[in-house]
Design a protein around this motif. Sequence first.
Motif, PDB file in Angstrom:
ATOM      1  N   VAL A  22       0.853  -1.202   0.000  1.00 42.84           N
ATOM      2  CA  VAL A  22       0.000   0.000   0.000  1.00 42.84           C
ATOM      3  C   VAL A  22       0.882   1.243   0.000  1.00 42.84           C
ATOM      4  O   VAL A  22       1.559   1.544   0.982  1.00 42.84           O
ATOM      5  CB  VAL A  22      -0.968  -0.008   1.201  1.00 42.84           C
ATOM      6  CG1 VAL A  22      -1.766   1.293   1.245  1.00 42.84           C
ATOM      7  CG2 VAL A  22      -1.908  -1.207   1.111  1.00 42.84           C
ATOM      8  N   LYS A  24       0.010   4.533  -0.788  1.00 43.68           N
ATOM      9  CA  LYS A  24      -0.616   5.863  -0.675  1.00 43.68           C
ATOM     10  C   LYS A  24       0.285   6.798   0.119  1.00 43.68           C
ATOM     11  O   LYS A  24       0.904   6.371   1.097  1.00 43.68           O
ATOM     12  CB  LYS A  24      -1.985   5.726  -0.012  1.00 43.68           C
ATOM     13  CG  LYS A  24      -1.946   5.188   1.409  1.00 43.68           C
ATOM     14  CD  LYS A  24      -3.337   4.795   1.897  1.00 43.68           C
ATOM     15  CE  LYS A  24      -3.320   4.503   3.381  1.00 43.68           C
ATOM     16  NZ  LYS A  24      -4.502   3.765   3.839  1.00 43.68           N
ATOM     17  N   ASN A  45      -5.434   4.462  -2.518  1.00 43.03           N
ATOM     18  CA  ASN A  45      -6.816   4.732  -2.112  1.00 43.03           C
ATOM     19  C   ASN A  45      -7.368   6.039  -2.647  1.00 43.03           C
ATOM     20  O   ASN A  45      -8.456   6.441  -2.275  1.00 43.03           O
ATOM     21  CB  ASN A  45      -6.949   4.675  -0.585  1.00 43.03           C
ATOM     22  CG  ASN A  45      -6.308   5.865   0.096  1.00 43.03           C
ATOM     23  OD1 ASN A  45      -5.463   6.539  -0.494  1.00 43.03           O
ATOM     24  ND2 ASN A  45      -6.697   6.128   1.327  1.00 43.03           N
ATOM     25  N   ILE A  66      -7.985   0.439  -3.299  1.00 45.08           N
ATOM     26  CA  ILE A  66      -8.419  -0.094  -2.000  1.00 45.08           C
ATOM     27  C   ILE A  66      -9.251   0.893  -1.195  1.00 45.08           C
ATOM     28  O   ILE A  66      -9.682   0.574  -0.087  1.00 45.08           O
ATOM     29  CB  ILE A  66      -7.205  -0.542  -1.152  1.00 45.08           C
ATOM     30  CG1 ILE A  66      -6.296   0.646  -0.838  1.00 45.08           C
ATOM     31  CG2 ILE A  66      -6.424  -1.657  -1.869  1.00 45.08           C
ATOM     32  CD1 ILE A  66      -5.215   0.327   0.197  1.00 45.08           C
ATOM     33  N   MET A 150     -13.685  -8.171   0.820  1.00 40.69           N
ATOM     34  CA  MET A 150     -12.670  -7.361   1.498  1.00 40.69           C
ATOM     35  C   MET A 150     -13.269  -6.809   2.790  1.00 40.69           C
ATOM     36  O   MET A 150     -14.473  -6.572   2.862  1.00 40.69           O
ATOM     37  CB  MET A 150     -12.253  -6.210   0.579  1.00 40.69           C
ATOM     38  CG  MET A 150     -11.200  -5.283   1.142  1.00 40.69           C
ATOM     39  SD  MET A 150     -11.860  -3.877   2.052  1.00 40.69           S
ATOM     40  CE  MET A 150     -10.684  -2.615   1.604  1.00 40.69           C
ATOM     41  N   MET A 152     -12.092  -4.602   6.774  1.00 40.03           N
ATOM     42  CA  MET A 152     -11.118  -4.027   7.711  1.00 40.03           C
ATOM     43  C   MET A 152     -11.589  -4.268   9.131  1.00 40.03           C
ATOM     44  O   MET A 152     -12.749  -3.992   9.460  1.00 40.03           O
ATOM     45  CB  MET A 152     -11.022  -2.516   7.488  1.00 40.03           C
ATOM     46  CG  MET A 152      -9.971  -2.127   6.467  1.00 40.03           C
ATOM     47  SD  MET A 152      -9.881  -0.336   6.356  1.00 40.03           S
ATOM     48  CE  MET A 152     -11.179  -0.049   5.168  1.00 40.03           C
ATOM     49  N   MET A 194      -3.844  -5.658   7.548  1.00 42.19           N
ATOM     50  CA  MET A 194      -3.003  -4.486   7.312  1.00 42.19           C
ATOM     51  C   MET A 194      -1.755  -4.632   8.189  1.00 42.19           C
ATOM     52  O   MET A 194      -1.565  -5.665   8.819  1.00 42.19           O
ATOM     53  CB  MET A 194      -3.790  -3.204   7.643  1.00 42.19           C
ATOM     54  CG  MET A 194      -5.119  -3.205   6.928  1.00 42.19           C
ATOM     55  SD  MET A 194      -6.319  -1.890   7.236  1.00 42.19           S
ATOM     56  CE  MET A 194      -5.409  -0.505   7.813  1.00 42.19           C
ATOM     57  N   SER A 195      -0.934  -3.603   8.242  1.00 42.36           N
ATOM     58  CA  SER A 195       0.344  -3.741   8.955  1.00 42.36           C
ATOM     59  C   SER A 195       0.194  -4.330  10.361  1.00 42.36           C
ATOM     60  O   SER A 195       0.939  -5.217  10.753  1.00 42.36           O
ATOM     61  CB  SER A 195       1.042  -2.385   9.051  1.00 42.36           C
ATOM     62  OG  SER A 195       1.500  -2.004   7.770  1.00 42.36           O
ATOM     63  N   ARG A 210      -2.999  -6.232   2.727  1.00 47.56           N
ATOM     64  CA  ARG A 210      -2.742  -4.869   2.248  1.00 47.56           C
ATOM     65  C   ARG A 210      -1.853  -4.171   3.269  1.00 47.56           C
ATOM     66  O   ARG A 210      -2.322  -3.692   4.288  1.00 47.56           O
ATOM     67  CB  ARG A 210      -4.072  -4.124   2.101  1.00 47.56           C
ATOM     68  CG  ARG A 210      -5.134  -4.875   1.299  1.00 47.56           C
ATOM     69  CD  ARG A 210      -6.438  -4.070   1.252  1.00 47.56           C
ATOM     70  NE  ARG A 210      -6.872  -3.647   2.567  1.00 47.56           N
ATOM     71  CZ  ARG A 210      -7.685  -4.348   3.359  1.00 47.56           C
ATOM     72  NH1 ARG A 210      -8.196  -5.486   2.959  1.00 47.56           N
ATOM     73  NH2 ARG A 210      -7.993  -3.894   4.560  1.00 47.56           N
ATOM     74  N   VAL A 211      -0.564  -4.136   2.981  1.00 47.67           N
ATOM     75  CA  VAL A 211       0.403  -3.672   3.982  1.00 47.67           C
ATOM     76  C   VAL A 211       1.113  -2.408   3.490  1.00 47.67           C
ATOM     77  O   VAL A 211       1.747  -2.419   2.429  1.00 47.67           O
ATOM     78  CB  VAL A 211       1.429  -4.783   4.289  1.00 47.67           C
ATOM     79  CG1 VAL A 211       2.446  -4.296   5.316  1.00 47.67           C
ATOM     80  CG2 VAL A 211       0.723  -6.041   4.806  1.00 47.67           C
ATOM     81  N   GLY A 212       0.990  -1.338   4.265  1.00 46.55           N
ATOM     82  CA  GLY A 212       1.616  -0.067   3.909  1.00 46.55           C
ATOM     83  C   GLY A 212       2.763   0.299   4.827  1.00 46.55           C
ATOM     84  O   GLY A 212       3.942   0.154   4.486  1.00 46.55           O
ATOM     85  N   SER A 213       2.429   0.787   6.012  1.00 44.26           N
ATOM     86  CA  SER A 213       3.454   1.378   6.886  1.00 44.26           C
ATOM     87  C   SER A 213       4.534   0.391   7.321  1.00 44.26           C
ATOM     88  O   SER A 213       5.669   0.811   7.551  1.00 44.26           O
ATOM     89  CB  SER A 213       2.805   2.061   8.096  1.00 44.26           C
ATOM     90  OG  SER A 213       1.745   1.307   8.592  1.00 44.26           O
ATOM     91  N   ARG A 219       3.076   7.205   7.366  1.00 40.63           N
ATOM     92  CA  ARG A 219       2.694   8.150   6.314  1.00 40.63           C
ATOM     93  C   ARG A 219       2.667   9.577   6.849  1.00 40.63           C
ATOM     94  O   ARG A 219       2.292   9.798   7.986  1.00 40.63           O
ATOM     95  CB  ARG A 219       1.302   7.786   5.761  1.00 40.63           C
ATOM     96  CG  ARG A 219       1.299   6.596   4.858  1.00 40.63           C
ATOM     97  CD  ARG A 219      -0.094   6.233   4.399  1.00 40.63           C
ATOM     98  NE  ARG A 219      -0.907   5.674   5.459  1.00 40.63           N
ATOM     99  CZ  ARG A 219      -0.920   4.379   5.798  1.00 40.63           C
ATOM    100  NH1 ARG A 219      -0.171   3.510   5.165  1.00 40.63           N
ATOM    101  NH2 ARG A 219      -1.682   3.963   6.793  1.00 40.63           N
TER     102      ARG A 219
HETATM  103  C1  LIG Z   1      -3.921   2.526   4.193  1.00 39.74           C
HETATM  104  C2  LIG Z   1      -4.643   1.243   4.028  1.00 39.74           C
HETATM  105  C3  LIG Z   1      -4.004   0.020   4.283  1.00 39.74           C
HETATM  106  C4  LIG Z   1      -2.585  -0.102   4.787  1.00 39.74           C
HETATM  107  O1  LIG Z   1      -2.490   0.333   6.105  1.00 39.74           O
HETATM  108  P1  LIG Z   1      -1.148   0.094   6.972  1.00 39.74           P
HETATM  109  O2  LIG Z   1      -1.635   0.102   8.376  1.00 39.74           O
HETATM  110  O3  LIG Z   1      -0.246   1.221   6.662  1.00 39.74           O
HETATM  111  O4  LIG Z   1      -0.591  -1.211   6.580  1.00 39.74           O
HETATM  112  C5  LIG Z   1      -4.720  -1.140   4.053  1.00 39.74           C
HETATM  113  N1  LIG Z   1      -5.989  -1.120   3.617  1.00 39.74           N
HETATM  114  C6  LIG Z   1      -6.637   0.033   3.367  1.00 39.74           C
HETATM  115  C7  LIG Z   1      -8.034  -0.015   2.869  1.00 39.74           C
HETATM  116  C8  LIG Z   1      -5.988   1.247   3.565  1.00 39.74           C
HETATM  117  O5  LIG Z   1      -6.647   2.384   3.313  1.00 39.74           O
END
Ligand SMILES: *Cc1c(COP(=O)(O)O)cnc(C)c1O
Length: 226
Positions: A22, A24, A45, A66, A150, A152, A194-195, A210-213, A219
């Motif tokens: 991820v 963004k 996103n 996403i 999907m 969260m 997620m993370s 879905r892994v970002g940070s 961010r």
């Molecule tokens: C930002 C986001 C993520 C990733 O989040 P992290 O906590 O940074 O891994 C995953 N899914 C969605 C829908 C997001 O908006």
Amino acid sequence: MIEENYRQVAASLKPGVRLVAVSKYKTVEEIKTVYDLGQRVFGENKAQEMRAKHAVLPSDIEWHFIGHLQRNKIKYIIGYVSLIHSIDSLELLQEVNKAAAKENRVVPCLLQFHIAEEETKFGLNLAEAEALLDSPDFGEMRNVRIDGVMGMATFTPDKEQVRREFASLRDIFQKLQTTFFLGKEHFKQISMGMSDDYPIAMEEGSTLVRVGSSIFGARDYSLKLY
Ligand SMILES: *Cc1c(COP(=O)(O)O)cnc(C)c1O
């Protein structure tokens, strides 16, 4: 830093789980760093941000959308998006179908479910999803394909609650798989994790995390990249 983070996350994936990196609020250079390590699936996103990045990054990237998708922004992504994770109404799916038809594409999509306690998260419940899938309008759509679900989890330190919520999404997936999608090979994705919670999500059956940070670092939401 990003290199080391990426290797750790990639090494922690269970067999059969795909990583959506991820990106963004992250720059093209940061994305390129992860691309050069072999990652090809990236998640964004915001439609304009994704369009701008798609325009300058290698064409073999799979772009996953996403976030909450506004109907007037579908046009920024419809020509190249690989998977839309966030379909939360029949109306949105109709608009995606219409836009995809103009591009001569069949666009893979996931139905987003509301599994968290928080009020703010978007998503369907099972009854709403069943009504969508039962509707004649859905039956007529030729340019979208539903590949899975999907969700969260609640942002909470309570791991058991998170686990219960992921398990509820897996139950929804299995229910739909054995009713509306019986024998449909393409209906196989459970996008969750997620993370902070993707290890639990994988234990509960996730196929797409879905892994970002954990890859890119925290961010900076004050950045105005696009
Ligand atoms: C930002 C986001 C993520 C990733 O989040 P992290 O906590 O940074 O891994 C995953 N899914 C969605 C829908 C997001 O908006």
